[in-house]
Structure formats: C-alpha cells, structure tokens
Design an enzyme around this catalytic site. Sequence first.
Site, PDB file in Angstrom:
ATOM      1  N   ASP A   8       0.857  -1.184   0.000  1.00 32.47           N
ATOM      2  CA  ASP A   8       0.000   0.000   0.000  1.00 32.47           C
ATOM      3  C   ASP A   8       0.894   1.235   0.000  1.00 32.47           C
ATOM      4  O   ASP A   8       2.073   1.170   0.379  1.00 32.47           O
ATOM      5  CB  ASP A   8      -0.921   0.014   1.216  1.00 32.47           C
ATOM      6  CG  ASP A   8      -1.909   1.184   1.186  1.00 32.47           C
ATOM      7  OD1 ASP A   8      -2.444   1.468   0.099  1.00 32.47           O
ATOM      8  OD2 ASP A   8      -2.122   1.823   2.219  1.00 32.47           O
ATOM      9  N   SER A   9       0.300   2.351  -0.386  1.00 32.55           N
ATOM     10  CA  SER A   9       1.052   3.611  -0.369  1.00 32.55           C
ATOM     11  C   SER A   9       1.339   4.055   1.059  1.00 32.55           C
ATOM     12  O   SER A   9       2.226   4.877   1.285  1.00 32.55           O
ATOM     13  CB  SER A   9       0.264   4.704  -1.094  1.00 32.55           C
ATOM     14  OG  SER A   9      -0.991   4.893  -0.469  1.00 32.55           O
ATOM     15  N   CYS A  71      -4.170  -1.292  -2.323  1.00 33.21           N
ATOM     16  CA  CYS A  71      -4.336   0.155  -2.459  1.00 33.21           C
ATOM     17  C   CYS A  71      -5.236   0.381  -3.662  1.00 33.21           C
ATOM     18  O   CYS A  71      -4.901  -0.061  -4.778  1.00 33.21           O
ATOM     19  CB  CYS A  71      -2.970   0.814  -2.677  1.00 33.21           C
ATOM     20  SG  CYS A  71      -3.016   2.572  -3.111  1.00 33.21           S
ATOM     21  N   GLU A 156      -3.889   9.237   7.996  1.00 33.23           N
ATOM     22  CA  GLU A 156      -2.429   9.078   8.039  1.00 33.23           C
ATOM     23  C   GLU A 156      -1.797   9.891   9.171  1.00 33.23           C
ATOM     24  O   GLU A 156      -0.816   9.478   9.772  1.00 33.23           O
ATOM     25  CB  GLU A 156      -1.817   9.504   6.693  1.00 33.23           C
ATOM     26  CG  GLU A 156      -2.146   8.593   5.530  1.00 33.23           C
ATOM     27  CD  GLU A 156      -1.160   7.453   5.346  1.00 33.23           C
ATOM     28  OE1 GLU A 156       0.035   7.650   5.617  1.00 33.23           O
ATOM     29  OE2 GLU A 156      -1.589   6.359   4.937  1.00 33.23           O
ATOM     30  N   CYS A 190     -11.363   2.686  -0.342  1.00 31.90           N
ATOM     31  CA  CYS A 190     -10.007   3.062   0.048  1.00 31.90           C
ATOM     32  C   CYS A 190      -9.725   2.308   1.335  1.00 31.90           C
ATOM     33  O   CYS A 190     -10.558   2.317   2.257  1.00 31.90           O
ATOM     34  CB  CYS A 190      -9.885   4.569   0.272  1.00 31.90           C
ATOM     35  SG  CYS A 190      -8.276   5.073   0.949  1.00 31.90           S
ATOM     36  N   HIS A 192      -7.886   2.904   3.744  1.00 26.82           N
ATOM     37  CA  HIS A 192      -7.762   3.727   4.951  1.00 26.82           C
ATOM     38  C   HIS A 192      -9.109   3.945   5.642  1.00 26.82           C
ATOM     39  O   HIS A 192      -9.163   4.165   6.850  1.00 26.82           O
ATOM     40  CB  HIS A 192      -7.201   5.114   4.604  1.00 26.82           C
ATOM     41  CG  HIS A 192      -5.755   5.130   4.246  1.00 26.82           C
ATOM     42  ND1 HIS A 192      -5.266   4.587   3.084  1.00 26.82           N
ATOM     43  CD2 HIS A 192      -4.680   5.648   4.907  1.00 26.82           C
ATOM     44  CE1 HIS A 192      -3.958   4.772   3.029  1.00 26.82           C
ATOM     45  NE2 HIS A 192      -3.580   5.404   4.130  1.00 26.82           N
TER      46      HIS A 192
END
Length: 273
Positions: A8-9, A71, A156, A190, A192
Amino acid sequence: MQPIGIFDSGYGGLTVFRSIADKMPQYDYIYLGDNARAPYGNRSFETVYEYTLECVEWFFEQGCPLVIVACNTASAKALRSIQQNDLPDLNPENRVLGVIRPSAEIIGEYTQTKKVGILATKGTVTSESYLKEIANFYPDIQVFQHACPLWVPFVESGDYKSDAVDKIIQQDIEQLFKQDANIDTVLLACTHYPLLKDKIEKYLPGNVKLISQGPIVANSLVDYLQRHSTLDNRITKTGFKAFYTTDDVKDFEEHATTFFGEAVKAQHVHLEL
C-alpha cells in the site's frame, strides 16, 4: 521464504492485511508501506504506475510469488499495466492482484435498489475503474462516486478521531446522496477508510449497508489460491510476518499498530524517490 507480498502507499493496506492474516494465518507475509511517497490519491497515472511497479519489483526480489496491491489508487492506475505489460518480462510465473475486482464481483449481493455508492480517493474516482468493473459483473447496477480527498490525510496523521473530521465526513456523504437518495449500499473504496467507519455510519441513512474491503479481499484470495494450487504450493507457510516502510520506522510502527490491531515491528527500505 516465499511469502505473499502486500503493498500500500501507506497504512491503509494493513486493514486488508489484517483480514487476510486472520483468514490465512499459516501463510508467510511481507508488508510494504510506501509512506515516504504517500498519499498516491492525487498523483498522476504515470507516477502511481512507476511507484507501484518499483514496489512490485522489490517484492519479487524478496522472493514473493504473489503480490496483493492493497491500495485502490494503485489498483486503479497501475495494476492492469503491470499485469499485461510488465509481469511477462519480470516473472511470468508470479501474480499481482488488486482490490477492485474482488469488490466489484460481490457488490451485487448487497444492493436491493441496484444503486451503489463509492467513497474513494480522487485518483480512484477519476480512473472510473469501479464503474467499469461493476458494469462487467452487474450491468443493471447504477454506480455513484464521490471523492473524499481529505480523509486519507486525516487518517495518516492520526487525527481521524477528532471532531473536526465529523463535519467533513458529513458533507462528503451528503454530496454522495445528492446524486441519488436511493443508494442502499456504500463501498469504502479506500483501505484507509475503515478506521473512519464509526463516524461514517453516524451520517448514513439507517437502511444503507456500509462495506469494507478487507474481508472481501481475504475471501477472494482464499478462493483464488484454491483454484491456483501451483501458485499456492510455492508460497511458504510458517506464520511469518515482516513489515517494511520507505519512511520513518518509529512513526510507521506507531500508526501501523492502530491499523493492524497488534504491535508492529518494522524495517526501513530505501526506494528511489
């Protein structure tokens, strides 16, 4: 060691990793978060492709016969090119899978109104990957997308629990339902976003189903490996897990523990920036 690579990023892919590890605890895994270059959501197709390909090559160097691109932005902007153009030269026996197709395959099982909402990054929305993939499996379903560019930075940074996030989430959900009030299923497109699930549910109509991708991807992977026994036999199974980041290790460990649900020890890896 021939582990499954999960990429993932940043941290979001850990929510998918958690579901996969819970479903398949005997397998070996390596996770890589490209935190130094995150987020990917607003980057160009070319940049996301270059970053993702570089990370896939790194996984292959570590001995991974299978890489899960956990991702959505990378799956939308890079996966198909890597599968079709790069994989035959890199290693035609290896496989690289994403998170969009498994989600698109089962979305029709949730909706009664045939109207589905997608909450995602700008990059995923712009790619129209979900519109295309869902249409392949369920041509009668209408898909409504809305980009939420502030959600990933909040997650994040660790500020996703603050009250300031609530108003932004409420506004984004209102924008989605302005497109069609009869949406009855919303996909968090997503990895996240599951950390915001409690806040999101506060502002959804009561009859709407909210879907996270982790369990979907985990179930799909189990099925995939059952159907591809040659690949499955190449993957080592000792319950090993390793975590890598392209950014600060201590910062990664602190945030990753929240996403993964248990203490994480990481190592730094340098990729070209």
